[in-house]
Design an enzyme around this catalytic site. Structure first.
Site, PDB file in Angstrom:
ATOM      1  N   HIS A 123       0.859  -1.085   0.163  1.00 45.35           N
ATOM      2  CA  HIS A 123      -0.081   0.095  -0.085  1.00 45.35           C
ATOM      3  C   HIS A 123       0.923   1.160  -0.079  1.00 45.35           C
ATOM      4  O   HIS A 123       2.187   1.332   0.517  1.00 45.35           O
ATOM      5  CB  HIS A 123      -0.705  -0.028   1.512  1.00 45.35           C
ATOM      6  N   ASP A 199       3.278  -4.625   7.503  1.00 46.78           N
ATOM      7  CA  ASP A 199       2.183  -3.866   7.357  1.00 46.78           C
ATOM      8  C   ASP A 199       0.864  -4.866   7.709  1.00 46.78           C
ATOM      9  O   ASP A 199       0.685  -5.408   6.718  1.00 46.78           O
ATOM     10  CB  ASP A 199       1.928  -3.316   6.175  1.00 46.78           C
ATOM     11  N   GLN A 202      -4.258  -5.369   7.174  1.00 46.92           N
ATOM     12  CA  GLN A 202      -5.439  -6.288   6.595  1.00 46.92           C
ATOM     13  C   GLN A 202      -5.536  -7.719   7.100  1.00 46.92           C
ATOM     14  O   GLN A 202      -6.334  -8.392   7.048  1.00 46.92           O
ATOM     15  CB  GLN A 202      -5.027  -6.368   5.052  1.00 46.92           C
ATOM     16  N   LYS A 225     -10.158  -0.721  10.831  1.00 45.88           N
ATOM     17  CA  LYS A 225     -10.371  -1.764   9.895  1.00 45.88           C
ATOM     18  C   LYS A 225     -10.613  -3.139  10.796  1.00 45.88           C
ATOM     19  O   LYS A 225     -10.898  -4.132  10.161  1.00 45.88           O
ATOM     20  CB  LYS A 225      -9.228  -2.091   8.959  1.00 45.88           C
ATOM     21  N   CYS A 367      -4.819   2.573  -3.349  1.00 43.63           N
ATOM     22  CA  CYS A 367      -3.650   3.513  -2.899  1.00 43.63           C
ATOM     23  C   CYS A 367      -2.516   2.090  -3.084  1.00 43.63           C
ATOM     24  O   CYS A 367      -1.426   1.907  -2.262  1.00 43.63           O
ATOM     25  CB  CYS A 367      -3.870   3.442  -1.347  1.00 43.63           C
TER      26      CYS A 367
END
Lengths: 410, 166
Positions: A123, A199, A202, A225, A367
């Site tokens: 991202h 990261d 998600q 999220k 993104c």
């Protein structure tokens, strides 16, 4: 406890609202999830009974607020298997968490002749902070590529990591849903003397997370999220790394002492939490984690694998060759993110027609423009699944895609 | 609630499926300007050739995007080709007025606004000679799509600015 999606849906007030008399199929949780009444009530309760600034006042209200805020930190630490709650730094979001690593660790450790490795799945949040720093410091950014079905191509990993100081990689692609082999990547990075920043925006909301098992050095994710509020994110880092890093933002709350000559920073995590932190948001995030734990992250992951399998099958049956689904073909190496391309219809137009059918998806580049360029598509229509989605949502998606195809048929 | 037919008029879909002046021109003599919509990733490339009298003697459109941005670019190219820069700027103002007047009507009853802003009455045919471009009027009922419709015009405007700056 059995997984009961209809019982879960009852906890989410926003899912009960009709759109043009239709049931809303909310399929954009990869951008931001919805939140259950338990999270909203936890924040309300703090504001109505226990709110004050934290770490400052000696009155009882301030003590209650501080206790709630620090209890949230411990809740997060336990949820991700952090050895210590002091390793959990609250930020604004995952983007700020990654900027913190770049701006503090990166600024102190990267210079001309150095290199870092990023993957093509990243991202922009895990690209641009490094490009900004590279422009200033003059280090090299190397790119880990992909296989044809959207998984990381590890063939060149050792060569790419040779001489690199950091590997920055997503645990799950927000475009393709690809789950990456974090432990393998971490071991490879450490063998070459590099750190690994994950990261996990998600992945943390959708499957069990253990930062020690991952072998990670830094892990970043966002509250919004994972059923929590906006305005709060988390950076987890290994204690010895965080201890050695200079402060990121300066201000109140992050110092031991300030004189006209200079300042002495406080210990971790206060060192990285300048200014009044997101207090109610931390309490909301803790409530979200409590909600997720109650259902069980294993159960949530199983539900999403089942629903993703159903979606892959249903979309293929209903739309055949007129729909391209990017990313891994099997549900096992992927999360519940489906990047769709309806032939001859732009994602923006697909999304517009879907909205008429009360199906909420996200069109665009998500993104992740370097990834989109690699895929050779300007935009995809992304449907993402979460614990409150069911087969009715997937059926509504398939119906609306068929309608979009017919609407734009020449 | 505005229906899809308000947005996707037949003439829009026609321009989308058969875009006019699609392609590229050699630079130089043509001037090339790229426009981006960072939200959705749409890209418009305008290739422009002006003669000594500031007449647009040739224009080509490159890039990629949704039906609204692509049809708007196609209609724009057809509308400004052969016109002077000054005439094209007038059309640009009329088109943007058509977009912004309706933008101010968001949240209203959804009927078409007849009240002008800044002295421009977009419903006045004397002000608006936009031809096919009128079909894009429905876009304003879908506020997030206005940027799609104006991308090509903003890119053309940028091209004019670059050319006048030398």
């Amino acid at each position: 406890m059995t997984f009961d999606v209809q019982a879960i849906r009852k906890d989410f007030p926003i899912l009960h609202h009709l759109q043009d008399g239709r049931r809303l199929a909310f399929l954009d949780s990869a951008a931001s999830s919805q939140r259950p009444i338990q999270v909203i009530e936890a924040m309300d309760l703090l504001y109505t009974t226990s709110y004050a600034n934290v770490h400052r006042g000696v009155y009882r209200l301030a003590e209650r607020a501080t206790n709630a805020f620090e209890a949230a930190r411990s809740k997060v630490a336990a949820f991700i298997g952090a050895p210590s709650h002091d390793e959990v730094v609250f930020t604004k979001n995952a983007t700020e968490a990654i900027n913190l690593v770049a701006g503090s660790w990166g600024r102190a450790n990267l210079g001309p002749g150095d290199a870092i490795v990023l993957s093509l799945l990243e991202h922009h949040a895990n690209i641009v902070p490094w490009q900004m720093l590279a422009a200033e410091k003059g280090f090299e950014i190397r790119w880990l590529g992909l296989t044809a079905d959207g998984q990381l191509d590890l063939t060149d990993l050792d060569r790419l990591l040779d001489g690199a100081k950091l590997l920055g990689v997503t645990a799950m692609s927000n475009v393709l849903g690809t789950l990456t082999p974090i432990r393998v990547l971490a071991d490879a990075a450490h063998d070459r003397g590099a750190l690994i920043l994950v990261d996990a925006c998600q992945s943390v909301p959708h499957q069990p997370t253990d930062v020690v098992e991952m072998g990670a050095d830094f892990v970043a994710f966002s509250g919004h999220k994972m059923l929590g509020p906006t305005g709060i994110g988390v950076l987890w880092g290994r204690a010895e790394l965080l201890d050695a890093m200079p402060p990121f933002l300066g201000g109140g709350g992050m110092i031991l002492n300030v004189t006209t000559e200079g300042f002495i920073p406080d210990a971790v995590p206060a060192k990285f939490e300048a200014g009044t932190p997101p207090i109610a948001e931390a309490v909301g995030l803790a409530a979200a984690i409590g909600y997720l734990e109650n259902i069980g992250m294993d159960a949530i992951r199983r539900h999403e694998i089942e629903l993703t399998s159903y979606a892959l099958r249903t979309l293929h049956e209903r739309l055949g060759d007129s729909l391209v689904i990017h990313g891994p073909c099997e549900p096992a190496p992927r999360g519940g993110v489906l990047s769709l391309e309806l032939l001859d219809v732009h994602a923006h137009d697909v999304s517009q027609v879907l909205d008429e059918h009360a199906v909420a998806i996200r069109p665009g580049h998500h993104c992740a423009k370097p990834l989109m360029r690699h895929l050779g598509v300007p935009a995809t229509a992304r449907a993402s699944l979460y614990l409150y989605n069911d087969t009715d949502d997937v059926d509504a998606l398939a119906d609306a895609l068929v309608a979009a195809r017919e609407f734009f048929a020449p | 609630m505005a229906g899809l037919e308000d947005l996707y008029r037949e003439i829009i879909l026609d321009h989308y499926r058969s875009p006019r002046n699609k392609g590229s021109l050699e630079t130089p003599p043509a001037h090339k300007t790229e426009g981006f919509n960072p939200l959705c990733g749409d890209e418009i490339v305008v290739y422009l050739v002006l003669d000594d009298n500031d007449t647009i003697v040739d224009i080509k459109i490159g890039g990629q995007g949704c039906s609204i941005s692509q049809s708007s670019a196609s209609m724009m190219s057809a509308a400004v080709k052969g016109k002077s820069v000054a005439e094209a700027r007038k059309m640009m103002a009329s088109f943007k007025a058509m977009m912004s007047i309706h933008e101010s009507d968001i949240g209203g009853d959804g009927s078409e606004a007849e009240i002008g802003i800044g002295g421009i009455d977009a419903s006045d045919p004397a002000e608006l000679k936009l031809g096919d471009l009128e079909a894009l009027r429905g876009v304003v009922k879908f506020p997030v799509r206005i940027k799609c419709a104006t991308l090509s015009w903003n890119t053309l405007n940028q091209a004019f600015e670059e050319l006048s700056a030398g």
